[in-house]
Design an enzyme around this catalytic site. Structure first.
Site, PDB file in Angstrom:
ATOM      1  N   TYR A 183      34.024  -5.792  37.075  1.00 45.34           N
ATOM      2  CA  TYR A 183      34.538  -7.025  36.467  1.00 45.34           C
ATOM      3  C   TYR A 183      33.386  -7.714  35.740  1.00 45.34           C
ATOM      4  O   TYR A 183      32.286  -7.839  36.286  1.00 45.34           O
ATOM      5  CB  TYR A 183      35.098  -7.946  37.560  1.00 45.34           C
ATOM      6  CG  TYR A 183      35.590  -9.293  37.086  1.00 45.34           C
ATOM      7  CD1 TYR A 183      36.651  -9.390  36.191  1.00 45.34           C
ATOM      8  CD2 TYR A 183      34.999 -10.479  37.535  1.00 45.34           C
ATOM      9  CE1 TYR A 183      37.125 -10.631  35.759  1.00 45.34           C
ATOM     10  CE2 TYR A 183      35.466 -11.726  37.114  1.00 45.34           C
ATOM     11  CZ  TYR A 183      36.532 -11.792  36.229  1.00 45.34           C
ATOM     12  OH  TYR A 183      36.991 -13.023  35.812  1.00 45.34           O
ATOM     13  N   ASP A 204      25.008  -6.052  34.054  1.00 46.31           N
ATOM     14  CA  ASP A 204      25.638  -7.333  34.353  1.00 46.31           C
ATOM     15  C   ASP A 204      25.155  -7.741  35.741  1.00 46.31           C
ATOM     16  O   ASP A 204      25.662  -7.283  36.761  1.00 46.31           O
ATOM     17  CB  ASP A 204      27.164  -7.191  34.302  1.00 46.31           C
ATOM     18  CG  ASP A 204      27.870  -8.482  34.702  1.00 46.31           C
ATOM     19  OD1 ASP A 204      27.191  -9.428  35.162  1.00 46.31           O
ATOM     20  OD2 ASP A 204      29.106  -8.541  34.574  1.00 46.31           O
ATOM     21  N   LYS A 213      25.927 -17.173  38.085  1.00 45.09           N
ATOM     22  CA  LYS A 213      26.165 -17.592  39.477  1.00 45.09           C
ATOM     23  C   LYS A 213      24.974 -18.282  40.143  1.00 45.09           C
ATOM     24  O   LYS A 213      24.723 -19.437  39.901  1.00 45.09           O
ATOM     25  CB  LYS A 213      26.647 -16.395  40.290  1.00 45.09           C
ATOM     26  CG  LYS A 213      28.046 -15.918  39.835  1.00 45.09           C
ATOM     27  CD  LYS A 213      28.841 -15.330  40.948  1.00 45.09           C
ATOM     28  CE  LYS A 213      30.098 -14.627  40.440  1.00 45.09           C
ATOM     29  NZ  LYS A 213      31.333 -15.189  40.927  1.00 45.09           N
TER      30      LYS A 213
END
Ligand SMILES: Cc1ncc(COP(=O)(O)O)c(C=O)c1O
Length: 462
Positions: free
Chosen positions: A160, A262, A289
């Site tokens: 994702y 990522d 994050k």
């Protein structure tokens, strides 16, 4: 009452009734919110069956819902809160910053300080900030396409990269749509994805270098790059097999394409992110994050040659909230004062304790389950063998995981993110007592999971 006495469905029913009686205000809020907000949540990932809990406040390792229930939190904002909730050093810095302006519309004086901190820590030549992980992955593939003049991006089944069209492909595809495991179909994860976009997204199986080589060869004339989560953490917690990341590096070198890690999650799982953990250097890294201690900040950084293409009128990168003073201050404080190398080593030690206790409990109770863990996170998967890719993950027992999650919630522990595709995260504010309580609660719950056998499909919940 034991599991066998209660039977399969009644144990789930019993725990659901318990959940409902503890969370009446959440239920009321859910019904109210549904009127104005689809599913009553502003991110599909926050929904759980039969309805989500609504929170009010959080401190250190604890969080409180609207019904006044207290939980030990191991979701930690889906991995964004490695600093824990409301870290006092961060709170003080942000209070000061807000008084001096939250958005200047000018470049903020401290942005370059943070750029330098991150360049050194994550080994980058240059960096650009944005707000969410989704934006940053979108920019990264744009830069790869601009640098190569080609279109096609390889992504991995089950990974994702945020809710953007180009990469919202084969995120949690159902088996009947996915095709050959070694040559998967590109399955849109949402209605509304243009079919043209799908043509430029090549889907590959994780941990299968040969399959990646074949797919790249087939698309070599238009192959711009590969994007991956170096440790896929949206299908549990999957470690790359030895040589896999290095193999992807070699493929990108051979075809003069761009390798993108990522690291939206992994940048907060190790002091220097996955690059430091595995020693493989991508061309671009995407971070988000945990870097700003729970405030919205993301970044793309990497090789100078690629980053220098960002020139007004040539390669676009923009955003009203990019490098806003609040997020930059939060990033500087989090990375320099809280998430130090020493802090990481303390948290990793707690993580090892939790993971090895989980493994022992699984063994003691003869559960068909696997524990995978590294850095500051880990996962419990109800699978008969270690999970190496999406197809393995798909075979895991979602029904059992859902019962485990519900039982832990009912006993005051949020054990991980909201699905079996998520993991637990330990923060710098968790204590040894917190971890011990988590372990004791799993010990209590595990015997009741053994007999439970209600198959549930993995739903595409993005
Ligand atoms: C690996 C990865 N990349 C990108 C994203 C998207 O980040 P955001 O939710 O900030 O847009 C996520 C979110 O969970 C993620 O796990």
């Amino acid at each position: 009452m034991s599991n066998t006495e209660m039977g399969n469905n009644s144990i789930m029913d019993y725990e659901l009734r318990k959940y409902e009686s503890r969370t009446r205000k959440s239920f009321e809020l859910f019904n109210q919110a549904k009127e104005s907000t689809p599913f009553g949540v502003h991110s599909n990932y926050r929904y759980i069956d039969p309805y989500p809990m609504y929170g009010t406040r959080a401190k250190r390792s604890r969080i409180w819902d609207v019904d006044g229930n207290e939980y030990l939190d191991f979701n930690m904002g889906f991995g964004a809160l490695l600093v824990g909730h409301s870290h006092p050093v961060l709170v003080e810095a942000i209070e000061d910053r807000v008084r001096d302006g939250s958005l200047l519309g000018l470049e903020f004086e401290d942005s370059d300080k943070l750029a330098r901190v991150m360049k050194e820590r994550f080994q980058l030549d240059m960096i650009r900030f944005s707000t969410t992980g989704m934006e940053a992955t979108m920019h990264a593939i744009r830069f790869a396409r601009a640098a190569t003049g080609r279109n096609k991006i390889v992504k991995f089944e089950g990974c994702y990269h945020g809710s953007q069209d180009h990469l919202l492909v084969s995120v949690k595809p159902q088996l009947d749509k996915s095709g050959d495991a070694r040559h998967p179909n590109a399955v849109p994860a949402s209605k509304g994805t243009p079919t043209d976009t799908l043509r430029n997204t090549i889907v590959a199986p994780f941990n299968d270098l040969e399959a990646v080589e074949t797919l790249v060869r087939e698309n070599q004339n238009d192959f711009a790059g590969i994007i991956l989560e170096p440790i896929p953490m949206n299908m549990g917690f999957i470690m790359p097999e030895s040589g896999f990341l290095q193999g992807l590096r070699s493929i990108c070198d051979e075809y003069n394409a761009v390798l993108i890690f990522d690291e939206v999650k992994t940048c907060g799982k190790y002091y220097g992110g996955a690059t430091e953990r595995f020693g493989v250097e991508p061309d671009l890294k995407v971070m988000g994050k945990a870097i700003a201690g729970g405030f919205p900040l993301s970044a793309v950084g990497g090789r100078r040659k690629i980053m220098e293409q960002i020139v007004p009128g040539i390669v676009a990168h923009a955003g009203t909230f990019n490098s806003n003073p609040i997020s930059i201050t939060a990033g500087l404080v989090s990375l320099t004062k809280i998430l130090t190398r020493d802090a990481f080593s303390g948290v990793s030690k707690l993580n090892r304790k939790l993971a090895s206790a989980y493994s022992q409990i699984v063994e003691d109770n003869h559960l068909e389950a696997n524990v995978c863990s590294d850095g500051v996170s880990g996962v419990l998967s109800f699978s008969s063998k270690p999970i190496l890719n999406w197809r393995d993950f798909q075979k895991s027992d979602v029904g059992k995981w859902s019962l485990y999650y519900l039982m832990m919630l009912n006993r005051g522990i949020i054990p991980a993110g909201t699905g079996p595709d998520e993991q637990w995260t330990i923060s710098v504010q968790h204590t040894e007592e917190d971890v011990d309580r988590h372990i004791e609660t799993f010990k209590e719950v595990a015997p009741m999971l053994k007999e439970f056998d209600v198959q549930m499909p993995i739903v595409e919940a993005i």
